[in-house]
Write a protein that holds these residues in place. Structure first.
Motif, short mmCIF file in Angstrom:
data_model
loop_
_atom_site.label_atom_id
_atom_site.label_comp_id
_atom_site.label_asym_id
_atom_site.label_seq_id
_atom_site.Cartn_x
_atom_site.Cartn_y
_atom_site.Cartn_z
N ARG A 151 0.88 -1.21 -0.14
CA ARG A 151 -0.07 0.04 0.03
C ARG A 151 0.80 1.26 0.00
NH1 ARG A 151 -2.07 2.93 4.25
NH2 ARG A 151 -4.08 4.21 3.99
N LYS A 154 -3.63 6.58 -1.99
CA LYS A 154 -3.24 5.37 -1.83
C LYS A 154 -3.67 4.24 -2.87
CE LYS A 154 -1.18 6.04 2.19
NZ LYS A 154 0.18 6.15 2.36
N VAL A 214 -2.64 0.00 -3.91
CA VAL A 214 -2.39 -1.29 -3.36
C VAL A 214 -1.51 -1.89 -4.68
CG1 VAL A 214 -2.36 -3.54 -2.37
CG2 VAL A 214 -3.62 -1.50 -1.74
N PRO A 245 -7.59 0.57 -2.56
CA PRO A 245 -8.19 0.60 -1.38
C PRO A 245 -9.42 1.42 -1.26
CG PRO A 245 -6.39 2.08 -1.24
CD PRO A 245 -6.41 1.55 -2.60
#
Length: 252
Positions: free
Chosen positions: A72, A89, A91, A137
């Motif tokens: 992440r 963010k 991942v 996310p």
């Protein structure tokens, strides 16, 4: 529903360890012990650093469990812009050994040249669809930030084909955020996966988790304590394996 485990190697984010199931006499619960005890053969680990990968890989191999490792990381439009503030963010999962090598390059670039971030241009330079997967996310994504923090993140997903996680953890904005994610994915042809982030084993562990976060963030003092920790999005006890297991049993 995919269980997304996070360990104590993501400092301040989880109280779960990566100890092997044969060696979990410490005070904290082990992710591998939880998975072995509940017949979970694929361990999905989403970490904020790479420091725990070797321990996770070693213990999962010894226990005969498949490790699915994701990093992440913060991403922005242009790290060369000194005024860049609209980071969010993503991942990045590695599919194989070559994917892990690329993951280390992405991580190294972010923390040696990007002040903890990477931008889309440099991510695409390092990208290989054969070796890496991109997931967005549910929390701290560009959709979350644009709708709940008034940011203006404009991601460039061309050539990356991301999938999006959806979580239901009884936070007051979960339903709103889920609608926004579904609308965006329908409009752009992206897939969604229902998941749950897991930071502690049982709901009763929430206070221990909260205390750990306060200590790591140096939040005690100046009127801040467990009764008023001032921790963002720490208003639910559902980020636990117990909650995931209940929902999984309802589905099956």
């Amino acid at each position: 529903m995919i269980p997304l485990f996070k360990s104590h190697f993501s400092i301040g984010k989880s109280i779960l360890t990566l100890s092997s199931s044969e060696n979990h006499e410490d005070s904290s619960d082990s992710i591998f012990s939880i998975c072995s005890s509940n017949n979970i053969n694929k361990v999905v680990l989403v970490e904020d650093s790479l420091t725990g990968f070797l321990e996770a890989f070693k213990n999962s191999s010894e226990l005969g469990l498949q490790l699915i490792f994701g990093l992440r990381i913060s991403i922005c439009d242009n790290i060369e812009d000194p005024n860049e503030s609209n980071s969010h963010k993503v991942v990045v999962f590695c599919k194989n050994a070559d994917g892990y090598k690329l993951l280390t390059k992405i991580y190294s670039f972010a923390f040696t040249q990007g002040n903890g971030k990477i931008d889309f241009k440099n991510l695409k330079i390092l990208w290989s669809s054969d070796d890496l997967l991109l997931f967005i996310p549910f929390y701290d994504s560009f959709i979350f930030r644009n709708n709940l923090t008034f940011a203006s993140c404009i991601p460039d997903f061309s050539g990356l084909s991301p999938s999006f996680f959806i979580e239901r953890n009884d936070l007051p904005f979960d339903a709103l955020l889920e609608d926004k994610v579904i609308d965006f994915c329908k409009s752009n042809g992206y897939n969604t996966e229902v998941a749950k982030s897991i930071f502690y084993k049982n709901r009763d562990d929430f206070e221990s988790y909260q205390t750990y976060k306060c200590i790591c963030n140096r939040r005690f003092g100046k009127g801040i304590g467990l009764d008023k920790p001032n921790l963002d999005h720490c208003g639910s006890r559902e980020f636990c394996f117990e909650s995931w297991l209940e929902l999984e049993n309802e589905i099956t």
